[in-house]
Structure formats: C-alpha cells, structure tokens
Motif scaffolding. Structure first.
Motif, PDB file in Angstrom:
ATOM      1  N   ASN A 119      -3.397  18.190  13.769  1.00  0.00           N
ATOM      2  CA  ASN A 119      -4.616  17.667  13.160  1.00  0.00           C
ATOM      3  C   ASN A 119      -4.644  16.152  13.379  1.00  0.00           C
ATOM      4  OD1 ASN A 119      -6.752  16.844  11.533  1.00  0.00           O
ATOM      5  ND2 ASN A 119      -6.323  18.349   9.948  1.00  0.00           N
ATOM      6  N   PRO A 120      -5.024  15.714  14.584  1.00  0.00           N
ATOM      7  CA  PRO A 120      -4.973  14.281  14.896  1.00  0.00           C
ATOM      8  C   PRO A 120      -5.902  13.434  14.042  1.00  0.00           C
ATOM      9  CG  PRO A 120      -6.158  15.473  16.604  1.00  0.00           C
ATOM     10  CD  PRO A 120      -5.540  16.513  15.707  1.00  0.00           C
ATOM     11  N   VAL A 121      -7.026  14.005  13.631  1.00  0.00           N
ATOM     12  CA  VAL A 121      -7.970  13.247  12.809  1.00  0.00           C
ATOM     13  C   VAL A 121      -7.328  12.885  11.468  1.00  0.00           C
ATOM     14  CG1 VAL A 121     -10.155  13.351  11.550  1.00  0.00           C
ATOM     15  CG2 VAL A 121     -10.027  14.184  13.904  1.00  0.00           C
ATOM     16  N   LYS A 122      -6.758  13.868  10.797  1.00  0.00           N
ATOM     17  CA  LYS A 122      -6.112  13.599   9.508  1.00  0.00           C
ATOM     18  C   LYS A 122      -4.868  12.735   9.702  1.00  0.00           C
ATOM     19  CE  LYS A 122      -4.588  15.906   5.266  1.00  0.00           C
ATOM     20  NZ  LYS A 122      -4.409  17.215   4.584  1.00  0.00           N
ATOM     21  N   GLY A 123      -4.129  12.995  10.788  1.00  0.00           N
ATOM     22  CA  GLY A 123      -2.941  12.202  11.049  1.00  0.00           C
ATOM     23  C   GLY A 123      -3.268  10.737  11.263  1.00  0.00           C
ATOM     24  N   TYR A 124      -4.261  10.468  12.093  1.00  0.00           N
ATOM     25  CA  TYR A 124      -4.689   9.088  12.342  1.00  0.00           C
ATOM     26  C   TYR A 124      -5.179   8.450  11.044  1.00  0.00           C
ATOM     27  CZ  TYR A 124      -7.152   5.132  14.459  1.00  0.00           C
ATOM     28  OH  TYR A 124      -7.587   3.862  14.796  1.00  0.00           O
ATOM     29  N   SER A 125      -5.946   9.221  10.269  1.00  0.00           N
ATOM     30  CA  SER A 125      -6.489   8.711   9.014  1.00  0.00           C
ATOM     31  C   SER A 125      -5.370   8.260   8.077  1.00  0.00           C
ATOM     32  CB  SER A 125      -7.332   9.791   8.332  1.00  0.00           C
ATOM     33  OG  SER A 125      -7.699   9.390   7.024  1.00  0.00           O
ATOM     34  N   LEU A 126      -4.340   9.099   7.936  1.00  0.00           N
ATOM     35  CA  LEU A 126      -3.246   8.780   7.016  1.00  0.00           C
ATOM     36  C   LEU A 126      -2.471   7.549   7.487  1.00  0.00           C
ATOM     37  CD1 LEU A 126      -1.976  12.374   6.267  1.00  0.00           C
ATOM     38  CD2 LEU A 126      -3.048  10.819   4.639  1.00  0.00           C
ATOM     39  N   VAL A 127      -2.118   7.517   8.757  1.00  0.00           N
ATOM     40  CA  VAL A 127      -1.337   6.382   9.254  1.00  0.00           C
ATOM     41  C   VAL A 127      -2.156   5.095   9.191  1.00  0.00           C
ATOM     42  CG1 VAL A 127      -0.148   5.419  11.263  1.00  0.00           C
ATOM     43  CG2 VAL A 127       0.117   7.845  10.707  1.00  0.00           C
ATOM     44  N   SER A 128      -3.433   5.169   9.541  1.00  0.00           N
ATOM     45  CA  SER A 128      -4.261   3.961   9.532  1.00  0.00           C
ATOM     46  C   SER A 128      -4.502   3.452   8.108  1.00  0.00           C
ATOM     47  CB  SER A 128      -5.604   4.221  10.224  1.00  0.00           C
ATOM     48  OG  SER A 128      -6.382   5.151   9.495  1.00  0.00           O
ATOM     49  N   SER A 129      -4.456   4.352   7.121  1.00  0.00           N
ATOM     50  CA  SER A 129      -4.657   3.912   5.734  1.00  0.00           C
ATOM     51  C   SER A 129      -3.568   2.947   5.289  1.00  0.00           C
ATOM     52  CB  SER A 129      -4.690   5.124   4.796  1.00  0.00           C
ATOM     53  OG  SER A 129      -3.403   5.711   4.654  1.00  0.00           O
ATOM     54  N   LEU A 130      -2.434   2.977   5.976  1.00  0.00           N
ATOM     55  CA  LEU A 130      -1.292   2.154   5.596  1.00  0.00           C
ATOM     56  C   LEU A 130      -1.436   0.689   6.010  1.00  0.00           C
ATOM     57  CD1 LEU A 130       1.447   4.747   6.540  1.00  0.00           C
ATOM     58  CD2 LEU A 130       0.839   4.052   4.215  1.00  0.00           C
ATOM     59  N   VAL A 131      -2.519   0.352   6.706  1.00  0.00           N
ATOM     60  CA  VAL A 131      -2.701  -1.045   7.103  1.00  0.00           C
ATOM     61  C   VAL A 131      -2.854  -1.951   5.888  1.00  0.00           C
ATOM     62  CG1 VAL A 131      -3.731  -0.473   9.334  1.00  0.00           C
ATOM     63  CG2 VAL A 131      -5.215  -0.794   7.336  1.00  0.00           C
ATOM     64  N   VAL A 132      -3.201  -1.373   4.728  1.00  0.00           N
ATOM     65  CA  VAL A 132      -3.334  -2.196   3.520  1.00  0.00           C
ATOM     66  C   VAL A 132      -1.981  -2.715   3.055  1.00  0.00           C
ATOM     67  CG1 VAL A 132      -5.394  -0.954   2.793  1.00  0.00           C
ATOM     68  CG2 VAL A 132      -3.169  -0.263   1.892  1.00  0.00           C
ATOM     69  N   LEU A 133      -0.899  -2.100   3.523  1.00  0.00           N
ATOM     70  CA  LEU A 133       0.433  -2.511   3.098  1.00  0.00           C
ATOM     71  C   LEU A 133       0.982  -3.586   4.041  1.00  0.00           C
ATOM     72  CD1 LEU A 133       1.978   0.971   2.221  1.00  0.00           C
ATOM     73  CD2 LEU A 133       0.805  -0.639   0.712  1.00  0.00           C
ATOM     74  N   ASP A 134       0.207  -4.645   4.194  1.00  0.00           N
ATOM     75  CA  ASP A 134       0.600  -5.707   5.108  1.00  0.00           C
ATOM     76  C   ASP A 134       1.267  -6.867   4.385  1.00  0.00           C
ATOM     77  OD1 ASP A 134      -1.550  -6.668   3.733  1.00  0.00           O
ATOM     78  OD2 ASP A 134      -2.739  -7.204   5.470  1.00  0.00           O
ATOM     79  N   GLY A 135       1.600  -6.655   3.114  1.00  0.00           N
ATOM     80  CA  GLY A 135       2.220  -7.745   2.359  1.00  0.00           C
ATOM     81  C   GLY A 135       3.729  -7.732   2.388  1.00  0.00           C
ATOM     82  N   GLY A 136       4.330  -6.689   2.906  1.00  0.00           N
ATOM     83  CA  GLY A 136       5.782  -6.608   2.946  1.00  0.00           C
ATOM     84  C   GLY A 136       6.231  -5.167   3.019  1.00  0.00           C
ATOM     85  N   GLY A 137       7.533  -4.976   3.082  1.00  0.00           N
ATOM     86  CA  GLY A 137       8.077  -3.633   3.099  1.00  0.00           C
ATOM     87  C   GLY A 137       8.254  -3.050   4.486  1.00  0.00           C
ATOM     88  N   GLY A 138       7.796  -3.738   5.531  1.00  0.00           N
ATOM     89  CA  GLY A 138       8.019  -3.298   6.899  1.00  0.00           C
ATOM     90  C   GLY A 138       7.095  -2.223   7.417  1.00  0.00           C
ATOM     91  N   MET A 139       6.105  -1.784   6.622  1.00  0.00           N
ATOM     92  CA  MET A 139       5.239  -0.691   7.057  1.00  0.00           C
ATOM     93  C   MET A 139       4.269  -1.123   8.151  1.00  0.00           C
ATOM     94  SD  MET A 139       4.643   2.474   6.903  1.00  0.00           S
ATOM     95  CE  MET A 139       5.716   2.923   5.517  1.00  0.00           C
ATOM     96  N   GLN A 140       3.859  -2.381   8.148  1.00  0.00           N
ATOM     97  CA  GLN A 140       2.879  -2.845   9.120  1.00  0.00           C
ATOM     98  C   GLN A 140       3.366  -2.629  10.555  1.00  0.00           C
ATOM     99  OE1 GLN A 140      -0.064  -3.734   8.243  1.00  0.00           O
ATOM    100  NE2 GLN A 140      -0.928  -4.497  10.160  1.00  0.00           N
ATOM    101  N   GLU A 141       4.638  -2.905  10.789  1.00  0.00           N
ATOM    102  CA  GLU A 141       5.195  -2.721  12.128  1.00  0.00           C
ATOM    103  C   GLU A 141       5.157  -1.258  12.548  1.00  0.00           C
ATOM    104  OE1 GLU A 141       6.574  -4.353   9.686  1.00  0.00           O
ATOM    105  OE2 GLU A 141       6.833  -6.435  10.364  1.00  0.00           O
ATOM    106  N   ASN A 142       5.457  -0.372  11.599  1.00  0.00           N
ATOM    107  CA  ASN A 142       5.407   1.070  11.896  1.00  0.00           C
ATOM    108  C   ASN A 142       4.000   1.508  12.296  1.00  0.00           C
ATOM    109  OD1 ASN A 142       8.107   1.315  11.244  1.00  0.00           O
ATOM    110  ND2 ASN A 142       7.716   1.948   9.142  1.00  0.00           N
TER     111      ASN A 142
END
Length: 317
Positions: free
Chosen positions: A255-278
C-alpha cells in the motif's frame, strides 16, 4: 526570582487554574505536543500563558522545555519547577530533587531554593506514598522512581501502570530476578503484553518482536500497526516503510499511498530525535515507485490521519 515571589505568584494565580480559556487550554495542549516532538523552543511561548495562569502541568512542561533548550537547569526553569512543585506537582518535585548539583546551582546563577533537593524528594515521597496507599498506580510507579525499590515497581505494574509494566519486562529481559530460563521468557512476555494492551507503543513493539520470534507473523503485523496508530514515531516510520515494501520483510499488503503518507507525516519531527534523516532517506525510495496522483492521494491521507490519530511523539518513556 526568590521563593517568596514564587509563593506569591502561585497563591495569586492558582484559583484561576480551572478558569483557563479554551484558547489557553489549546495552546497548553499544543505546547505539550511540541515538547514531546523535541521542539522545546516552539513549545515555550505556548506553555507560558497557562503557566502564568497557575496551571501546574503547564508550569512543569514549561520548565522542562526551558531546561531542554539550554541543556541544563536555568534560573527561569528552576522558577517554574518550583511554581509547579508548590502546587504538589510530583514530577516537578522529583526534578528539583535530582538537580541539586546542576550547573545552575554550581554557577550560583539561581536564586536561593525554596527547598533543598533532599527536601523536595522527601516531600515528593510523602505525597506519592499517600496517593499510592490509596491505590493510585501512577503514584506507586513514582515511588519506585524516588526510592528505586523494586517492590514499588512490582506494585505499580500489578496495579496497572503501563510504564511500570514496561520496565518490569525490561528488567526481567536484562536479567533481573531469579527464574528458570523458560519462566523468565514467560514473565517478560507477560509484562510486555499487558503494557501493550494498556497502550504503551514501546511495549507493543517489544511484544511484536517476541511474537515474530515465535513465528506469529500476523501478530507481529498487528502490533506494529497498533503502535503506529498510537503515534509513536519509530513505529509510524517502520509501519509506513513496510506498507511501501521498503523493505518488504514481514508480509504487509503493498500500500504505497498509505506508506508514503505515514512516512511523510514524520516531517513534523524536525526538532530532534534523528527522525528527519530517516524520512529524507526513505521518502525518495517510496515515491520512485509512485505516480503523481498516488502522491497527491497520500498527501490528502496524511491530513485526515493527523485529525483522527494521536499526535506524533518521538519521546521515549
């Protein structure tokens, strides 16, 4: 700011705590979300409104944000910890009790404390003990945090505290206690399962891994999804990647649509924790297999997901 002023402000503002305007409550909630996303600087101006109005939870999170921003206890952070502690906020008391040798004290930049660290810990212990004796599971867990006595951790876990259940499992997994090997594994699974069922996403992931090792792939997929639904960033990243088959390891339906949606939602976590690089690494891999219309659909799905699921968080217990 000295302790007399702190006490005066708490007395002045405390009666208004329950009268916070809806806009103030909304800012407080948003501020806590930002703090949990490693965005202390953005959280501070939102939390300060409710903190000044006497809300002890906002005061505590404001102090946490100020300390996270500077990476050590500052006079301003200490002031808000004390304001919250004077309203019996146990978490604030514990922080004050644990920071007796912080830079703030060593550099003599802070005003004289309302209480000495050991006094704050003793007060926290007294208050937590009272609540624990009345059956409050969270206070039982805080008694463990204060005393490090395993009996309190066990009591809290048996009373249903989700964090205590998680740490019971972690402790047994790391070798605490005396068990026959097969009984140890059962105890570890028991506590991770209970904590997972009570909503702890880290326990969900641990329990999922145990199910996978036992060959229960469907169970593994179920708990991965549940952890993502709870808003835990690592789980959202993993679940989205698996749905997009980046990698296709555990048999999730493509399900690439849902997969892309979930991963892209994580762009809000750009304040720390290393998720932005992932996210920056993973999104191009997923989008390379998608059409423009699929990407647009994913972006719309992200908006609806944000409205119907808990806020994303990258903090651990």
């Amino acid at each position: 700011m000295n302790h007399l002023i702190v006490s005066f402000l708490v007395a002045l503002f405390a009666p208004n705590v329950l009268a916070l305007a809806s806009s103030e409550l909304a800012m407080k909630s948003r501020g806590i979300i930002l703090y949990n996303q490693h965005k202390a600087i953005s959280a501070i101006p939102l939390l300060v409104i409710a903190a000044k109005a006497g809300d002890h939870e906002a005061q505590y999170y404001l102090a946490e944000s100020l300390r996270a921003k500077s990476r050590f206890m500052t006079p301003e952070a200490k002031y808000w910890y004390e304001a919250a502690a004077l309203q019996d906020n146990l978490y604030a008391m514990i922080q004050l009790g644990r920071n007796g040798n912080d830079f703030c004290e060593a550099s003599h930049e802070c005003e004289k404390s309302v209480k000495q660290p050991v006094e704050w810990l003793n007060q926290a212990k007294k208050l937590a003990q009272q609540k624990a004796d009345n059956g409050d599971a969270e206070s039982m867990y805080l008694m463990y945090e204060i005393t490090l006595e395993h009996s309190w951790l066990e009591r809290a876990a048996n009373a249903g505290d989700v964090h205590a259940q998680y740490w019971m499992a972690v402790g047994y997994k790391q070798g605490d206690g005396f068990f026959l090997p097969w009984n140890r594994a059962k105890e570890v699974e028991k506590w991770f399962k209970l904590s997972a069922e009570n909503g702890n996403p880290r326990s969900m992931m641990e329990y999922a891994a145990m199910l996978f090792e036992k060959g229960d792939i469907a169970g593994f997929r179920h708990w991965n999804e549940q952890a993502a639904m709870a808003g835990y960033a690592e789980s959202v990243y993993g679940y989205g990647s698996y749905l997009a088959h980046e990698p296709d390891t555990y048999g999730f339906a493509y399900n690439p649509v849902k997969g892309y949606s979930l991963v892209s939602s994580l762009v809000v976590l750009d304040g720390g924790g290393g998720m932005q690089e992932n996210v920056e690494y993973k999104l191009p891999l997923i989008s390379a297999k998608m059409t423009p219309s699929q990407i647009s659909a994913a972006e719309e799905l992200t908006k609806s997901w944000d409205l119907t699921h808990p806020p994303l968080s990258s903090l651990k217990n």
